[in-house]
Motif scaffolding. Structure first.
Motif, PDB file in Angstrom:
ATOM      1  N   ASP A  14       0.657  -2.135   9.041  1.00 21.94           N
ATOM      2  CA  ASP A  14       1.666  -2.329   7.976  1.00 21.94           C
ATOM      3  C   ASP A  14       1.017  -2.564   6.528  1.00 21.94           C
ATOM      4  O   ASP A  14       0.267  -3.467   6.306  1.00 21.94           O
ATOM      5  CB  ASP A  14       2.521  -3.592   8.506  1.00 21.94           C
ATOM      6  CG  ASP A  14       3.922  -3.652   7.573  1.00 21.94           C
ATOM      7  OD1 ASP A  14       3.935  -3.248   6.506  1.00 21.94           O
ATOM      8  OD2 ASP A  14       4.678  -4.261   8.328  1.00 21.94           O
ATOM      9  N   ASP A  15       1.426  -1.942   5.575  1.00 19.91           N
ATOM     10  CA  ASP A  15       0.904  -2.203   4.189  1.00 19.91           C
ATOM     11  C   ASP A  15       1.209  -3.797   3.859  1.00 19.91           C
ATOM     12  O   ASP A  15       0.526  -3.942   2.878  1.00 19.91           O
ATOM     13  CB  ASP A  15       1.519  -1.128   3.166  1.00 19.91           C
ATOM     14  CG  ASP A  15       2.989  -1.381   3.158  1.00 19.91           C
ATOM     15  OD1 ASP A  15       3.545  -1.920   3.728  1.00 19.91           O
ATOM     16  OD2 ASP A  15       3.518  -0.809   1.978  1.00 19.91           O
ATOM     17  N   THR A  22      -2.128   1.280   0.911  1.00 13.28           N
ATOM     18  CA  THR A  22      -0.836   1.080   0.068  1.00 13.28           C
ATOM     19  C   THR A  22       0.402   1.894   0.751  1.00 13.28           C
ATOM     20  O   THR A  22       1.357   1.924   0.388  1.00 13.28           O
ATOM     21  CB  THR A  22      -0.983   1.804  -1.316  1.00 13.28           C
ATOM     22  OG1 THR A  22      -1.441   3.411  -1.049  1.00 13.28           O
ATOM     23  CG2 THR A  22      -2.077   1.107  -2.137  1.00 13.28           C
ATOM     24  N   ASN A  23       0.092   2.571   1.994  1.00  9.57           N
ATOM     25  CA  ASN A  23       0.955   3.133   2.864  1.00  9.57           C
ATOM     26  C   ASN A  23       1.044   2.417   4.124  1.00  9.57           C
ATOM     27  O   ASN A  23       0.251   1.824   4.591  1.00  9.57           O
ATOM     28  CB  ASN A  23       0.737   4.526   3.084  1.00  9.57           C
ATOM     29  CG  ASN A  23       0.934   5.556   1.648  1.00  9.57           C
ATOM     30  OD1 ASN A  23       1.722   5.786   1.183  1.00  9.57           O
ATOM     31  ND2 ASN A  23      -0.344   5.944   1.480  1.00  9.57           N
ATOM     32  N   ASP A  24       2.192   2.361   4.663  1.00 13.45           N
ATOM     33  CA  ASP A  24       2.284   2.341   6.406  1.00 13.45           C
ATOM     34  C   ASP A  24       1.650   3.105   7.086  1.00 13.45           C
ATOM     35  O   ASP A  24       1.914   4.197   6.779  1.00 13.45           O
ATOM     36  CB  ASP A  24       3.854   2.037   6.661  1.00 13.45           C
ATOM     37  CG  ASP A  24       4.429   0.982   6.006  1.00 13.45           C
ATOM     38  OD1 ASP A  24       3.853  -0.146   5.872  1.00 13.45           O
ATOM     39  OD2 ASP A  24       5.684   0.846   5.407  1.00 13.45           O
ATOM     40  N   PRO A  52       7.775   4.816   5.652  1.00 18.54           N
ATOM     41  CA  PRO A  52       7.794   3.235   5.543  1.00 18.54           C
ATOM     42  C   PRO A  52       8.406   2.657   6.641  1.00 18.54           C
ATOM     43  O   PRO A  52       9.527   2.757   6.972  1.00 18.54           O
ATOM     44  CB  PRO A  52       8.616   2.908   4.219  1.00 18.54           C
ATOM     45  CG  PRO A  52       8.473   4.750   3.379  1.00 18.54           C
ATOM     46  CD  PRO A  52       8.441   5.425   4.719  1.00 18.54           C
ATOM     47  N   TYR A  53       7.774   1.353   7.041  1.00 14.50           N
ATOM     48  CA  TYR A  53       8.333   0.528   7.964  1.00 14.50           C
ATOM     49  C   TYR A  53       8.012  -0.964   7.533  1.00 14.50           C
ATOM     50  O   TYR A  53       7.018  -1.309   7.079  1.00 14.50           O
ATOM     51  CB  TYR A  53       7.950   0.779   9.473  1.00 14.50           C
ATOM     52  CG  TYR A  53       6.440   0.615   9.898  1.00 14.50           C
ATOM     53  CD1 TYR A  53       5.830  -0.563  10.042  1.00 14.50           C
ATOM     54  CD2 TYR A  53       5.906   1.892   9.934  1.00 14.50           C
ATOM     55  CE1 TYR A  53       4.449  -0.743  10.315  1.00 14.50           C
ATOM     56  CE2 TYR A  53       4.209   1.735  10.029  1.00 14.50           C
ATOM     57  CZ  TYR A  53       3.604   0.567  10.279  1.00 14.50           C
ATOM     58  OH  TYR A  53       2.387   0.378  10.640  1.00 14.50           O
ATOM     59  N   ASP A  54       8.850  -1.784   8.057  1.00 18.30           N
ATOM     60  CA  ASP A  54       8.704  -3.148   8.072  1.00 18.30           C
ATOM     61  C   ASP A  54       8.488  -3.638   9.547  1.00 18.30           C
ATOM     62  O   ASP A  54       9.514  -3.906  10.368  1.00 18.30           O
ATOM     63  CB  ASP A  54       9.908  -3.840   7.488  1.00 18.30           C
ATOM     64  CG  ASP A  54       9.588  -5.298   7.281  1.00 18.30           C
ATOM     65  OD1 ASP A  54       8.491  -6.079   7.712  1.00 18.30           O
ATOM     66  OD2 ASP A  54      10.509  -6.122   6.714  1.00 18.30           O
TER      67      ASP A  54
END
Length: 344
Positions: A14-15, A22-24, A52-54
């Motif tokens: 995870d970034d 800088t990327n997931d 993108p993910y969290d």
């Protein structure tokens, strides 16, 4: 197994973790182990940039906590097993390509957990790449977590997982997609096969579920836990297949226009659709919306589309793409007899 007898390890990056990327990412490590001479062993990384993910998929009281999946009527959260790829990554060799499917939990919005799933593919002589990915998270305030996913010999993908929320006891559900469905979409209606009737008094839950493919008939077997009554949990085993509907028409690709530096003011639009049903289909329409504008709908110029057959429709109208930029299309089908509208 792969012809090279490689072993594979995957992990998230995870970034937000501050590892310099800088990327997931999804990192795939290919391991070649020489047991006779360990010094000859190698580990090669392929870093795949994902949507993108969290990975902090939930919270209670506004702060991330491992025990962050909400339950009804209690401040006690349960552990959703965040930040890691879940059990298990399922590999299958189709000959022309290799596939691997995996899943993990993400924040689907407002600290409600959803299921991110991916299919990786590798063709001979090439590295692994993300073929398709999506987040399954219906907008109902219910967290979906501790998933497991598998792909069968037909290319169908099944995904099952736990659910819990402010008005939903910890239970079990599944969804899926058939080979040929629009990429990145779980098109099978979600089904709850184990309904909970209580909450956990502690935070431990799981840890892992498991989805497996039946080698005889390509059906899916899944097992995990749910809460029977307040406190204890039970285990459920379910077998299911992703059957086909009698009538099912779906868009599968926008054939034209395609990315190009030379697009003009009158670009034709061509949509590819497929008959995913068991019976021939006729009397359906196809349509598109360009830049969220008025929908263009036309009847299909084909008498009957046989099961598994493809039809490509070029619309009478064109679109203006003469200015370099990003353009959005929404493609769809309409068919009165369609029994699976989720893939339309």
């Amino acid at each position: 197994a792969p012809a090279t007898d490689e072993a594979f390890v995957v992990r998230l990056n995870d970034d937000a973790w501050g590892n310099g990327n800088t990327n997931d990412l999804l990192e795939v490590w290919s391991l070649n182990i020489d047991w006779a001479n360990p010094d000859n062993s190698t580990a090669t990384e392929t870093a795949l940039v994902t949507a993108p993910y969290d990975s902090d998929g939930c919270s209670i009281g506004g702060a991330f906590d491992f025990a962050c999946i909400e339950q009804p009527g209690t401040p006690q959260g349960i552990d959703g097993i965040m930040t890691i790829v879940m059990n298990r990554v399922v590999y299958r060799n189709f000959g022309a390509h290799e596939s691997a499917v995996l899943t993990f939990s993400v924040d689907a919005g407002n600290d409600v957990a959803g299921i991110r799933w991916m299919e990786l593919r590798r063709t001979p002589g090439n590295d692994w790449a993300i073929y398709q990915e999506g987040t399954f998270a219906p907008n109902d305030g219910i967290s979906r977590f501790i998933g497991s996913v598998a792909i069968n010999g037909k290319g169908d993908i099944a995904l099952a997982y736990s659910v819990s929320g402010p008005n939903t006891f910890p239970s079990l559900r599944y969804t899926g997609r058939r080979e040929g469905d629009p990429q990145g979409e779980m098109t099978v209606d979600e089904f709850e096969f184990a309904t909970g009737s209580g909450v956990r008094s502690g935070d431990r839950y799981g840890d892992y579920a498991n989805m497996a493919v039946d080698p005889v008939d390509d059906s899916f077997w899944f097992t995990s836990e749910y809460v029977l009554t307040d406190g204890p949990f039970g285990t459920k085993i379910v077998q299911f297949s992703l059957g086909r509907d009698t009538f099912d028409i779906a868009p599968v690709a926008l054939v034209a226009p395609v990315n190009s530096p030379g697009l003009g003011s009158q670009e034709p639009v061509t949509l590819r659709v497929r008959n995913l049903g068991l019976e021939p289909a006729s009397g359906f329409s196809v349509g598109y919306s360009f830049l969220n504008g008025t929908a263009v709908v036309e009847p299909a110029a084909i008498g009957t589309l046989l099961p598994d057959s493809i039809y490509e429709h070029t619309f009478a109208s064109t679109v203006d793409m003469s200015t370099i930029g990003a353009y959005t299309f929404k493609a769809f089908t309409t068919f009165t007899a369609d029994q699976n509208t989720r893939n339309d």
